[in-house]
Design a protein around this motif. Sequence first.
Motif, PDB file in Angstrom:
ATOM      1  N   PRO A 125     -33.559 -96.021   0.746  1.00 14.19           N
ATOM      2  CA  PRO A 125     -32.505 -96.798   0.095  1.00 14.19           C
ATOM      3  C   PRO A 125     -31.123 -96.376   0.575  1.00 14.19           C
ATOM      4  CG  PRO A 125     -33.586 -95.343  -1.499  1.00 14.19           C
ATOM      5  CD  PRO A 125     -34.309 -95.206  -0.199  1.00 14.19           C
ATOM      6  N   GLY A 126     -30.220 -97.336   0.645  1.00 10.34           N
ATOM      7  CA  GLY A 126     -28.841 -97.040   1.043  1.00 10.34           C
ATOM      8  C   GLY A 126     -28.052 -96.653  -0.185  1.00 10.34           C
ATOM      9  N   GLU A 127     -28.087 -95.370  -0.505  1.00  8.31           N
ATOM     10  CA  GLU A 127     -27.436 -94.900  -1.724  1.00  8.31           C
ATOM     11  C   GLU A 127     -25.929 -94.888  -1.560  1.00  8.31           C
ATOM     12  OE1 GLU A 127     -29.167 -91.097  -2.386  1.00  8.31           O
ATOM     13  OE2 GLU A 127     -31.165 -91.928  -2.689  1.00  8.31           O
ATOM     14  N   ASP A 128     -25.245 -95.154  -2.651  1.00  5.14           N
ATOM     15  CA  ASP A 128     -23.794 -95.124  -2.665  1.00  5.14           C
ATOM     16  C   ASP A 128     -23.365 -93.705  -3.030  1.00  5.14           C
ATOM     17  OD1 ASP A 128     -21.180 -95.906  -2.563  1.00  5.14           O
ATOM     18  OD2 ASP A 128     -21.153 -96.678  -4.612  1.00  5.14           O
ATOM     19  N   GLU A 129     -23.528 -92.790  -2.067  1.00  3.65           N
ATOM     20  CA  GLU A 129     -23.230 -91.396  -2.334  1.00  3.65           C
ATOM     21  C   GLU A 129     -21.913 -91.001  -1.671  1.00  3.65           C
ATOM     22  OE1 GLU A 129     -25.672 -89.026   0.971  1.00  3.65           O
ATOM     23  OE2 GLU A 129     -26.917 -90.258  -0.323  1.00  3.65           O
ATOM     24  N   ASP A 130     -21.381 -89.888  -2.103  1.00  4.02           N
ATOM     25  CA  ASP A 130     -20.155 -89.377  -1.520  1.00  4.02           C
ATOM     26  C   ASP A 130     -20.465 -88.882  -0.112  1.00  4.02           C
ATOM     27  OD1 ASP A 130     -17.688 -88.363  -1.001  1.00  4.02           O
ATOM     28  OD2 ASP A 130     -17.691 -86.882  -2.612  1.00  4.02           O
ATOM     29  N   VAL A 131     -19.832 -89.457   0.885  1.00  2.00           N
ATOM     30  CA  VAL A 131     -20.121 -89.091   2.273  1.00  2.00           C
ATOM     31  C   VAL A 131     -19.172 -88.019   2.806  1.00  2.00           C
ATOM     32  CG1 VAL A 131     -21.158 -91.321   2.818  1.00  2.00           C
ATOM     33  CG2 VAL A 131     -18.711 -90.977   3.200  1.00  2.00           C
ATOM     34  N   VAL A 132     -18.177 -87.667   2.015  1.00  2.00           N
ATOM     35  CA  VAL A 132     -17.223 -86.649   2.443  1.00  2.00           C
ATOM     36  C   VAL A 132     -17.772 -85.277   2.073  1.00  2.00           C
ATOM     37  CG1 VAL A 132     -14.883 -85.737   2.165  1.00  2.00           C
ATOM     38  CG2 VAL A 132     -15.273 -88.210   2.195  1.00  2.00           C
ATOM     39  N   ILE A 133     -17.807 -84.380   3.037  1.00  2.00           N
ATOM     40  CA  ILE A 133     -18.263 -83.008   2.806  1.00  2.00           C
ATOM     41  C   ILE A 133     -17.024 -82.143   2.654  1.00  2.00           C
ATOM     42  CG2 ILE A 133     -19.506 -81.059   3.821  1.00  2.00           C
ATOM     43  CD1 ILE A 133     -21.180 -83.234   5.324  1.00  2.00           C
ATOM     44  N   ARG A 134     -16.976 -81.397   1.583  1.00  2.00           N
ATOM     45  CA  ARG A 134     -15.844 -80.518   1.310  1.00  2.00           C
ATOM     46  C   ARG A 134     -16.301 -79.074   1.449  1.00  2.00           C
ATOM     47  NH1 ARG A 134     -16.054 -84.948  -1.623  1.00  2.00           N
ATOM     48  NH2 ARG A 134     -14.241 -86.292  -1.714  1.00  2.00           N
ATOM     49  N   PRO A 135     -16.223 -78.547   2.675  1.00  2.00           N
ATOM     50  CA  PRO A 135     -16.774 -77.209   2.912  1.00  2.00           C
ATOM     51  C   PRO A 135     -15.953 -76.107   2.259  1.00  2.00           C
ATOM     52  CG  PRO A 135     -15.667 -78.004   4.865  1.00  2.00           C
ATOM     53  CD  PRO A 135     -15.637 -79.133   3.876  1.00  2.00           C
ATOM     54  N   HIS A 136     -16.644 -75.089   1.798  1.00  2.00           N
ATOM     55  CA  HIS A 136     -16.012 -73.906   1.233  1.00  2.00           C
ATOM     56  C   HIS A 136     -16.276 -72.753   2.193  1.00  2.00           C
ATOM     57  CE1 HIS A 136     -15.215 -75.936  -2.545  1.00  2.00           C
ATOM     58  NE2 HIS A 136     -16.447 -76.426  -2.479  1.00  2.00           N
ATOM     59  N   PRO A 137     -15.240 -71.974   2.503  1.00  3.01           N
ATOM     60  CA  PRO A 137     -15.449 -70.880   3.456  1.00  3.01           C
ATOM     61  C   PRO A 137     -16.294 -69.754   2.874  1.00  3.01           C
ATOM     62  CG  PRO A 137     -13.208 -70.843   2.585  1.00  3.01           C
ATOM     63  CD  PRO A 137     -13.871 -72.081   2.042  1.00  3.01           C
ATOM     64  N   SER A 138     -17.117 -69.184   3.732  1.00  5.20           N
ATOM     65  CA  SER A 138     -17.904 -68.003   3.412  1.00  5.20           C
ATOM     66  C   SER A 138     -17.493 -66.943   4.419  1.00  5.20           C
ATOM     67  CB  SER A 138     -19.393 -68.318   3.528  1.00  5.20           C
ATOM     68  OG  SER A 138     -20.154 -67.141   3.428  1.00  5.20           O
ATOM     69  N   SER A 139     -16.996 -65.807   3.929  1.00  8.54           N
ATOM     70  CA  SER A 139     -16.437 -64.801   4.841  1.00  8.54           C
ATOM     71  C   SER A 139     -17.233 -63.511   4.853  1.00  8.54           C
ATOM     72  CB  SER A 139     -14.992 -64.494   4.453  1.00  8.54           C
ATOM     73  OG  SER A 139     -14.190 -65.629   4.647  1.00  8.54           O
ATOM     74  N   HIS A 140     -17.322 -62.947   6.033  1.00  9.82           N
ATOM     75  CA  HIS A 140     -17.883 -61.632   6.292  1.00  9.82           C
ATOM     76  C   HIS A 140     -16.879 -60.952   7.215  1.00  9.82           C
ATOM     77  CE1 HIS A 140     -21.696 -62.954   4.590  1.00  9.82           C
ATOM     78  NE2 HIS A 140     -21.578 -64.043   5.317  1.00  9.82           N
ATOM     79  N   PRO A 141     -16.900 -59.647   7.363  1.00  9.41           N
ATOM     80  CA  PRO A 141     -15.929 -58.996   8.250  1.00  9.41           C
ATOM     81  C   PRO A 141     -15.915 -59.610   9.656  1.00  9.41           C
ATOM     82  CG  PRO A 141     -17.128 -57.360   6.980  1.00  9.41           C
ATOM     83  CD  PRO A 141     -17.779 -58.689   6.704  1.00  9.41           C
ATOM     84  N   GLY A 142     -14.759 -60.167  10.016  1.00 10.24           N
ATOM     85  CA  GLY A 142     -14.601 -60.736  11.346  1.00 10.24           C
ATOM     86  C   GLY A 142     -15.141 -62.141  11.521  1.00 10.24           C
ATOM     87  N   MET A 143     -15.655 -62.761  10.443  1.00 10.02           N
ATOM     88  CA  MET A 143     -16.240 -64.094  10.587  1.00 10.02           C
ATOM     89  C   MET A 143     -16.078 -64.913   9.303  1.00 10.02           C
ATOM     90  SD  MET A 143     -20.102 -65.298  11.498  1.00 10.02           S
ATOM     91  CE  MET A 143     -20.090 -64.352  12.975  1.00 10.02           C
ATOM     92  N   THR A 144     -15.673 -66.181   9.475  1.00  9.37           N
ATOM     93  CA  THR A 144     -15.619 -67.131   8.369  1.00  9.37           C
ATOM     94  C   THR A 144     -16.431 -68.347   8.783  1.00  9.37           C
ATOM     95  OG1 THR A 144     -13.405 -66.364   7.787  1.00  9.37           O
ATOM     96  CG2 THR A 144     -14.111 -68.459   6.847  1.00  9.37           C
ATOM     97  N   THR A 145     -17.262 -68.843   7.863  1.00  7.89           N
ATOM     98  CA  THR A 145     -18.146 -69.975   8.155  1.00  7.89           C
ATOM     99  C   THR A 145     -17.908 -71.086   7.145  1.00  7.89           C
ATOM    100  OG1 THR A 145     -19.818 -68.444   8.976  1.00  7.89           O
ATOM    101  CG2 THR A 145     -20.556 -70.666   8.440  1.00  7.89           C
ATOM    102  N   TRP A 146     -17.843 -72.327   7.640  1.00  4.56           N
ATOM    103  CA  TRP A 146     -17.760 -73.509   6.798  1.00  4.56           C
ATOM    104  C   TRP A 146     -18.985 -74.373   7.106  1.00  4.56           C
ATOM    105  CZ3 TRP A 146     -13.740 -71.401   9.471  1.00  4.56           C
ATOM    106  CH2 TRP A 146     -12.598 -71.057   8.755  1.00  4.56           C
ATOM    107  N   LEU A 147     -19.848 -74.633   6.131  1.00  5.50           N
ATOM    108  CA  LEU A 147     -20.994 -75.527   6.346  1.00  5.50           C
ATOM    109  C   LEU A 147     -20.501 -76.962   6.324  1.00  5.50           C
ATOM    110  CD1 LEU A 147     -23.835 -73.909   4.225  1.00  5.50           C
ATOM    111  CD2 LEU A 147     -23.398 -73.743   6.677  1.00  5.50           C
ATOM    112  N   LEU A 148     -20.808 -77.709   7.384  1.00  9.37           N
ATOM    113  CA  LEU A 148     -20.327 -79.083   7.527  1.00  9.37           C
ATOM    114  C   LEU A 148     -21.425 -80.118   7.352  1.00  9.37           C
ATOM    115  CD1 LEU A 148     -17.981 -78.552  10.604  1.00  9.37           C
ATOM    116  CD2 LEU A 148     -17.399 -78.475   8.166  1.00  9.37           C
ATOM    117  N   SER A 149     -22.609 -79.679   6.957  1.00  9.80           N
ATOM    118  CA  SER A 149     -23.693 -80.623   6.691  1.00  9.80           C
ATOM    119  C   SER A 149     -24.202 -80.349   5.280  1.00  9.80           C
ATOM    120  CB  SER A 149     -24.815 -80.479   7.725  1.00  9.80           C
ATOM    121  OG  SER A 149     -25.265 -79.150   7.779  1.00  9.80           O
TER     122      SER A 149
END
Length: 198
Positions: A72-96
């Motif tokens: 089904p073609g759901e009417d869902e929010d297609v915008v991804i609002r990534p939150h940063p996850s940090s470790h020493p020397g690295m920050t990651t944003w999940l985009l999926s």
Amino acid sequence: MEQEVEVDVLIRQRIRGLRLARGWSLDALAARCYLSPSTLSRIETGHRRIALDQLVPIARALGTSIDQLVEPGEDEDVVIRPHPSSHPGMTTWLLSPERALRGTTVAKMRVTPEHRYDPDDLRVHPGREWFTVLSGTARLQLAERTIVVAEGEAAEFSTMVPHAITAVDGPVEILTIFDHDGERAHLHPDRPGGGERA
């Protein structure tokens, strides 16, 4: 009943859209799924009901599954609002989204020179990884090989080779695609076999 009609219209649009995306005429797709061009035309335009015994060969010919055609073609929010996850020397944003299809995860990573790896403890897991450098310069360590990947370049490699990604002369930002094993190994330090190293 209205939802059933909407799904029916969506299936027809998907069949036509996939056919056109491949550059196929009605005749070309009809030959691949053993239907007449007129039957296929009536299916696409809604002048004929779609039978399951027709949908199976159409999906197969288009290189997709029935599940994907009837989803089904759901009417869902297609915008991804990534939150940063940090470790020493690295920050990651999940985009999926967590429910990403086909078991892949897209992430943006910012690696600084503080991020180091132990040469005796490089990450290994089944699968392949791909990344492109958005800014800066990355150092890809593949076992004994050191490969410099500049801004605008991309790399793809087997993750059965011991590997790590670090920054060269300042921060580097990469866009990366992990399969399920890569996500577990690099993005989930709290899971067994996981860790934060890129």
